[in-house]
Design a protein around this motif. Structure first.
Motif, PDB file in Angstrom:
ATOM      1  N   SER A   2       3.575 -18.780  -5.791  1.00  0.00           N
ATOM      2  CA  SER A   2       2.594 -19.816  -6.078  1.00  0.00           C
ATOM      3  C   SER A   2       1.639 -19.379  -7.174  1.00  0.00           C
ATOM      4  O   SER A   2       1.162 -18.261  -7.182  1.00  0.00           O
ATOM      5  CB  SER A   2       1.805 -20.142  -4.806  1.00  0.00           C
ATOM      6  N   ASP A   3       1.390 -20.256  -8.106  1.00  0.00           N
ATOM      7  CA  ASP A   3       0.429 -20.029  -9.175  1.00  0.00           C
ATOM      8  C   ASP A   3      -0.771 -20.923  -8.900  1.00  0.00           C
ATOM      9  O   ASP A   3      -0.658 -22.137  -8.917  1.00  0.00           O
ATOM     10  CB  ASP A   3       1.074 -20.365 -10.518  1.00  0.00           C
ATOM     11  N   ASN A   4      -1.919 -20.318  -8.635  1.00  0.00           N
ATOM     12  CA  ASN A   4      -3.100 -21.092  -8.274  1.00  0.00           C
ATOM     13  C   ASN A   4      -3.548 -22.042  -9.375  1.00  0.00           C
ATOM     14  O   ASN A   4      -4.250 -23.003  -9.118  1.00  0.00           O
ATOM     15  CB  ASN A   4      -4.254 -20.168  -7.873  1.00  0.00           C
ATOM     16  N   GLU A   6      -1.417 -23.722 -11.202  1.00  0.00           N
ATOM     17  CA  GLU A   6      -0.386 -24.734 -11.319  1.00  0.00           C
ATOM     18  C   GLU A   6      -0.858 -26.032 -10.663  1.00  0.00           C
ATOM     19  O   GLU A   6      -1.396 -26.029  -9.567  1.00  0.00           O
ATOM     20  CB  GLU A   6       0.893 -24.244 -10.641  1.00  0.00           C
ATOM     21  N   GLY A   8      -0.799 -29.177  -8.596  1.00  0.00           N
ATOM     22  CA  GLY A   8      -0.036 -29.631  -7.448  1.00  0.00           C
ATOM     23  C   GLY A   8       0.522 -31.024  -7.681  1.00  0.00           C
ATOM     24  O   GLY A   8       0.084 -31.750  -8.583  1.00  0.00           O
ATOM     25  N   TYR A  73       5.104 -25.687  -1.343  1.00  0.00           N
ATOM     26  CA  TYR A  73       3.679 -25.498  -1.596  1.00  0.00           C
ATOM     27  C   TYR A  73       3.175 -26.463  -2.670  1.00  0.00           C
ATOM     28  O   TYR A  73       2.008 -26.862  -2.651  1.00  0.00           O
ATOM     29  CB  TYR A  73       3.372 -24.039  -1.987  1.00  0.00           C
ATOM     30  N   LEU A  74       4.037 -26.848  -3.598  1.00  0.00           N
ATOM     31  CA  LEU A  74       3.613 -27.776  -4.656  1.00  0.00           C
ATOM     32  C   LEU A  74       3.248 -29.144  -4.093  1.00  0.00           C
ATOM     33  O   LEU A  74       2.288 -29.765  -4.521  1.00  0.00           O
ATOM     34  CB  LEU A  74       4.714 -27.928  -5.702  1.00  0.00           C
ATOM     35  N   TRP A  75       4.022 -29.622  -3.127  1.00  0.00           N
ATOM     36  CA  TRP A  75       3.756 -30.934  -2.523  1.00  0.00           C
ATOM     37  C   TRP A  75       2.578 -30.872  -1.545  1.00  0.00           C
ATOM     38  O   TRP A  75       1.902 -31.855  -1.324  1.00  0.00           O
ATOM     39  CB  TRP A  75       5.009 -31.466  -1.825  1.00  0.00           C
ATOM     40  N   GLU A  76       2.370 -29.699  -0.964  1.00  0.00           N
ATOM     41  CA  GLU A  76       1.323 -29.542   0.037  1.00  0.00           C
ATOM     42  C   GLU A  76      -0.018 -29.104  -0.557  1.00  0.00           C
ATOM     43  O   GLU A  76      -1.045 -29.180   0.118  1.00  0.00           O
ATOM     44  CB  GLU A  76       1.777 -28.530   1.093  1.00  0.00           C
ATOM     45  N   LYS A  77       0.002 -28.655  -1.818  1.00  0.00           N
ATOM     46  CA  LYS A  77      -1.209 -28.148  -2.472  1.00  0.00           C
ATOM     47  C   LYS A  77      -2.327 -29.188  -2.404  1.00  0.00           C
ATOM     48  O   LYS A  77      -2.074 -30.392  -2.410  1.00  0.00           O
ATOM     49  CB  LYS A  77      -0.886 -27.808  -3.930  1.00  0.00           C
ATOM     50  N   ASP A  78      -3.554 -28.718  -2.367  1.00  0.00           N
ATOM     51  CA  ASP A  78      -4.749 -29.578  -2.295  1.00  0.00           C
ATOM     52  C   ASP A  78      -4.821 -30.328  -0.968  1.00  0.00           C
ATOM     53  O   ASP A  78      -5.329 -31.443  -0.912  1.00  0.00           O
ATOM     54  CB  ASP A  78      -4.794 -30.572  -3.476  1.00  0.00           C
ATOM     55  N   ASN A  79      -4.276 -29.722   0.095  1.00  0.00           N
ATOM     56  CA  ASN A  79      -4.259 -30.345   1.421  1.00  0.00           C
ATOM     57  C   ASN A  79      -3.660 -31.743   1.388  1.00  0.00           C
ATOM     58  O   ASN A  79      -4.125 -32.654   2.068  1.00  0.00           O
ATOM     59  CB  ASN A  79      -5.676 -30.378   2.022  1.00  0.00           C
TER      60      ASN A  79
END
Length: 160
Positions: A2-4, A6, A8, A73-79
């Motif tokens: 994961s790249d913070n 990146e 989402g 994690y890309l789809w779930e990023k930012d809650n």
């Protein structure tokens, strides 16, 4: 992995929706709601297949269920999603989404009637581009009034 820094998927979808909304409104005015939705749906589905292919091309060991799980994690990023995983291995990835900020966002933007086209319809097409031997079955989405989104991914490839 994961790249913070990146972006989402939720943030991407908001930007896209801000661009699509006025286009959709003009299409509805010019060609009617049903045809406008068909046009938007076709464009989004093709974009999803292409995105799947682009993601797959970056997988050094090939795209499969396991590598797909690692991308979530890309789809779930930012809650963006509340997810309850049921099964996750190299042959299947089954989970339920119990809260979907994508659906909330589209409704807040006044795009609830096409939110399923802008987000939900992408899921099946993305996996077609990403890993054609992985199938998605889903019978319910929050976007279209369900209590959850039931994602059931499974490999159709025989275990070696």
């Amino acid at each position: 992995m994961s790249d913070n820094n990146e972006l989402g998927i939720l943030a991407r979808r908001k930007i896209e929706a801000e661009i699509i909304k006025p286009i959709y409104e003009i299409l509805v005015r010019e060609i009617g709601k049903a045809r406008a939705q068909a046009v938007i749906g076709e464009a989004i589905e093709q974009a999803a297949i292409n995105a799947g292919k682009e993601f797959a091309a970056k997988e050094p060991n090939g795209a499969d269920v396991k590598s797909f799980i690692a991308l979530q994690y890309l789809w779930e990023k930012d809650n963006a999603l509340d997810v309850k995983v049921i099964d996750a291995d190299d042959q299947q990835y089954n989970y339920n989404v119990t809260r979907c900020r994508y659906a909330e966002m589209y409704h807040e933007m006044g795009l609830g009637e096409i939110g399923h086209l802008l987000s939900c319809a992408r899921d099946e097409k993305f996996i077609v581009g990403y890993a054609p031997d992985v199938e998605l079955t889903r019978t319910s989405t929050i976007m279209q009034g369900g209590s959850c989104c039931d994602f059931r991914y499974r490999s159709t490839k025989d275990k070696a």
